[in-house]
Design a protein around this motif. Structure first.
Motif, mmCIF file in Angstrom:
data_model
loop_
_atom_site.group_PDB
_atom_site.id
_atom_site.type_symbol
_atom_site.label_atom_id
_atom_site.label_comp_id
_atom_site.label_asym_id
_atom_site.label_seq_id
_atom_site.Cartn_x
_atom_site.Cartn_y
_atom_site.Cartn_z
ATOM 1 N N UNK A 1 77.677 62.452 84.990
ATOM 2 C CA UNK A 1 77.264 61.305 85.554
ATOM 3 C C UNK A 1 77.914 60.306 86.773
ATOM 4 N N UNK A 2 79.174 60.320 85.715
ATOM 5 C CA UNK A 2 79.972 59.694 86.414
ATOM 6 C C UNK A 2 81.070 60.356 87.579
ATOM 7 N N UNK A 3 81.534 62.051 87.029
ATOM 8 C CA UNK A 3 81.683 62.713 88.431
ATOM 9 C C UNK A 3 80.693 62.733 89.326
ATOM 10 N N UNK A 4 79.635 63.129 89.117
ATOM 11 C CA UNK A 4 78.855 63.250 90.668
ATOM 12 C C UNK A 4 78.779 61.906 91.424
ATOM 13 N N UNK A 5 78.585 60.769 90.677
ATOM 14 C CA UNK A 5 78.748 58.944 90.997
ATOM 15 C C UNK A 5 79.928 59.117 91.623
#
Length: 273
Positions: free
Chosen positions: A31-35
């Motif tokens: 989630x963090x990387x995709x954001x």
């Protein structure tokens, strides 16, 4: 295009719930990387810097280091940076902080033998520490950098090293002869450097002409000196090839073409001595 491919892959990972506990444990990372990738892709589609480019604004810190403001490729996770800079060239000053420390200590008469061994056998030392202590190579790198910048060799859970690898494992690391010799060199080398480095009445200036008070902790004063030389080295590169540098890291840079590292080394030597 590579950044878009990474984003699509991350979306698939997030949508594909296998029920595997290990996969679910990584969901927050995805989630963090995709954001972060989504933010960068949006920035690369505005007209400020042109389509496909992300404008970076740097602010000079008290030590002379240049920090990118806001969302940037300077601080983004490595997997994102590798995708975003696919096809470009990344250079860094090898073992920057340890190399600067070793040379600075030597200039004031202290031979850091443990650090010299590490610099000459970097890969072997890191692998042996990782194997003997039971931690990853990335954790070894973090611990070595932490001890250079004043991390305490104790097991208090909130301190940098035990926080990263746990108190019991930190105890094993501290007792390892290789780590011990490096930590001892840092302690004595710091004492010698700070005792002999030229000072003013209440301050000392680093290589970038930046001040720090003489009553600051020894660890902070040494970091100020090391980062000043690091910043001076990077400034020399920027001035030599200003049109080729696309991104500044703290101890390196990214260019749009392959550059002659011998010219870079010569420029850095002339700037820093």
């Amino acid at each position: 295009d590579t950044l878009k491919s990474l984003y699509a892959h991350l979306q698939l990972m997030l949508e594909h719930d296998t029920g595997d506990l290990f996969v679910r444990a990584q969901q927050s990372d995805y989630h963090y990387i995709a954001g972060s990738v989504g933010q960068l892709l949006r920035l690369a589609n505005v007209d400020i810097a042109g389509k496909g480019y992300i404008m970076h604004r740097y602010v000079e810190a008290n030590s002379g280091r240049l920090y990118a403001k806001g969302v940037s490729l300077q601080t983004t996770p490595r997997v994102i940076r590798q995708a975003a800079l696919h096809g470009l060239y990344e250079y860094d000053f090898e073992n920057c902080h340890y190399s600067i420390f070793s040379q600075m200590a030597a200039s004031y008469g202290f031979e850091a033998k443990g650090i010299a061994h590490y610099l000459e056998n970097k890969k072997a030392v890191r692998e042996q520490l990782a194997r003997d202590v039971g931690i990853t190579l990335d954790q070894v790198k973090m611990c070595l950098l932490a001890i250079m910048y004043g991390a305490r060799a104790n097991t208090w859970h909130e301190n940098a090293i035990p926080y990263e690898i746990s108190g019991p494992i930190a105890t094993i690391l501290y007792a390892h002869p290789l780590f011990q010799s490096i930590a001892d060199d840092i302690k004595e080398g710091r004492r010698v450097i700070l005792a002999r480095y030229p000072t003013r009445r209440t301050t000392l200036l680093n290589a970038m002409g930046k001040k720090i008070k003489k009553d600051e902790k020894p660890e902070r004063r040494l970091a100020h000196l090391l980062q000043g030389i690091e910043a001076q080295a990077l400034r020399a590169v920027i001035e030599l090839i200003p049109d080729d540098v696309l991104l500044l890291m703290h101890d390196g840079f990214v260019t749009n073409r392959e550059v002659d590292t011998r010219l870079m080394e010569r420029a850095v030597t002339e700037a820093t001595g």
